[in-house]
Scaffold this motif. Sequence first.
Motif, mmCIF file in Angstrom:
data_model
loop_
_atom_site.group_PDB
_atom_site.id
_atom_site.type_symbol
_atom_site.label_atom_id
_atom_site.label_comp_id
_atom_site.label_asym_id
_atom_site.label_seq_id
_atom_site.Cartn_x
_atom_site.Cartn_y
_atom_site.Cartn_z
ATOM 1 N N LYS A 12 0.883 -0.989 -0.033
ATOM 2 C CA LYS A 12 0.096 0.030 -0.155
ATOM 3 C C LYS A 12 1.094 1.176 0.045
ATOM 4 O O LYS A 12 0.669 2.317 -0.753
ATOM 5 C CB LYS A 12 -0.787 -0.045 1.372
ATOM 6 C CG LYS A 12 -1.721 1.237 1.392
ATOM 7 C CD LYS A 12 -2.745 1.513 0.456
ATOM 8 C CE LYS A 12 -3.793 2.675 0.901
ATOM 9 N NZ LYS A 12 -2.961 3.885 0.548
ATOM 10 N N GLN A 13 1.842 1.269 0.948
ATOM 11 C CA GLN A 13 2.771 2.398 0.758
ATOM 12 C C GLN A 13 3.574 2.535 -0.332
ATOM 13 O O GLN A 13 4.054 3.712 -0.886
ATOM 14 C CB GLN A 13 3.572 2.220 2.325
ATOM 15 C CG GLN A 13 3.141 2.390 3.635
ATOM 16 C CD GLN A 13 3.748 2.225 4.678
ATOM 17 O OE1 GLN A 13 4.882 1.414 4.794
ATOM 18 N NE2 GLN A 13 3.164 2.679 5.679
ATOM 19 N N LEU A 14 3.935 1.450 -0.906
ATOM 20 C CA LEU A 14 4.793 1.545 -2.374
ATOM 21 C C LEU A 14 3.791 2.047 -3.515
ATOM 22 O O LEU A 14 4.147 2.928 -4.342
ATOM 23 C CB LEU A 14 5.183 0.120 -2.589
ATOM 24 C CG LEU A 14 5.997 0.178 -3.915
ATOM 25 C CD1 LEU A 14 7.160 1.107 -4.082
ATOM 26 C CD2 LEU A 14 6.253 -1.364 -4.294
ATOM 27 N N ALA A 15 2.596 1.599 -3.351
ATOM 28 C CA ALA A 15 1.424 2.096 -4.267
ATOM 29 C C ALA A 15 1.269 3.598 -4.142
ATOM 30 O O ALA A 15 1.052 4.510 -5.085
ATOM 31 C CB ALA A 15 0.368 1.574 -4.352
ATOM 32 N N ASP A 16 1.512 4.188 -2.942
ATOM 33 C CA ASP A 16 1.042 5.558 -2.636
ATOM 34 C C ASP A 16 2.529 6.138 -3.028
ATOM 35 O O ASP A 16 2.538 7.651 -3.623
ATOM 36 C CB ASP A 16 1.040 5.873 -1.152
ATOM 37 C CG ASP A 16 -0.258 5.452 -0.490
ATOM 38 O OD1 ASP A 16 -1.094 5.200 -1.269
ATOM 39 O OD2 ASP A 16 -0.298 5.288 0.805
ATOM 40 N N LEU A 17 3.510 5.808 -2.638
ATOM 41 C CA LEU A 17 4.957 6.384 -3.410
ATOM 42 C C LEU A 17 4.988 6.622 -4.671
ATOM 43 O O LEU A 17 5.386 7.384 -5.510
ATOM 44 C CB LEU A 17 6.063 5.569 -2.773
ATOM 45 C CG LEU A 17 7.417 6.097 -3.134
ATOM 46 C CD1 LEU A 17 7.586 7.351 -2.752
ATOM 47 C CD2 LEU A 17 8.448 4.957 -2.688
ATOM 48 N N ARG A 18 4.286 5.320 -5.567
ATOM 49 C CA ARG A 18 4.480 5.377 -6.967
ATOM 50 C C ARG A 18 3.529 6.637 -7.413
ATOM 51 O O ARG A 18 3.826 7.291 -8.455
ATOM 52 C CB ARG A 18 4.088 3.872 -7.549
ATOM 53 C CG ARG A 18 4.111 4.017 -9.020
ATOM 54 C CD ARG A 18 3.421 2.501 -9.274
ATOM 55 N NE ARG A 18 4.638 1.617 -9.305
ATOM 56 C CZ ARG A 18 4.346 0.336 -8.647
ATOM 57 N NH1 ARG A 18 3.522 0.066 -7.714
ATOM 58 N NH2 ARG A 18 5.337 -0.412 -8.583
ATOM 59 N N ALA A 19 2.415 6.837 -6.829
ATOM 60 C CA ALA A 19 1.432 7.687 -7.036
ATOM 61 C C ALA A 19 2.117 9.131 -6.966
ATOM 62 O O ALA A 19 2.015 10.004 -7.777
ATOM 63 C CB ALA A 19 0.177 7.660 -6.547
#
Length: 95
Positions: A12-19
């Motif tokens: 989830k945090q990686l997806a947020d970072l990607r965004a």
Amino acid sequence: MTAHDDLATAAKQLADLRASVASLQAHLGDTVDVQRLRDDVARLAADLNLVARVEGLRHGPAQPGEIIYIPDEDYDPSFWSDADDEGLGATGRAG
């Protein structure tokens, strides 16, 4: 917290970072520094996949450009039982 929970949180945090990196790219353009950030996020995703694979877990659907591990073992022959051979037609069918 279980390993599965930790992997889900990291994903989830990686997806947020990607965004966030995509948003930065929209504001700053495709600079060398932004490209490096994108590469770093891709490396983190690959590392997270490796950890999930080692733990026998998967953290969700693959992201675009994400490397998916495919084992080298042969598939069970029954998987192909009703498949057509490309250019030859179905196995066992007279031509």
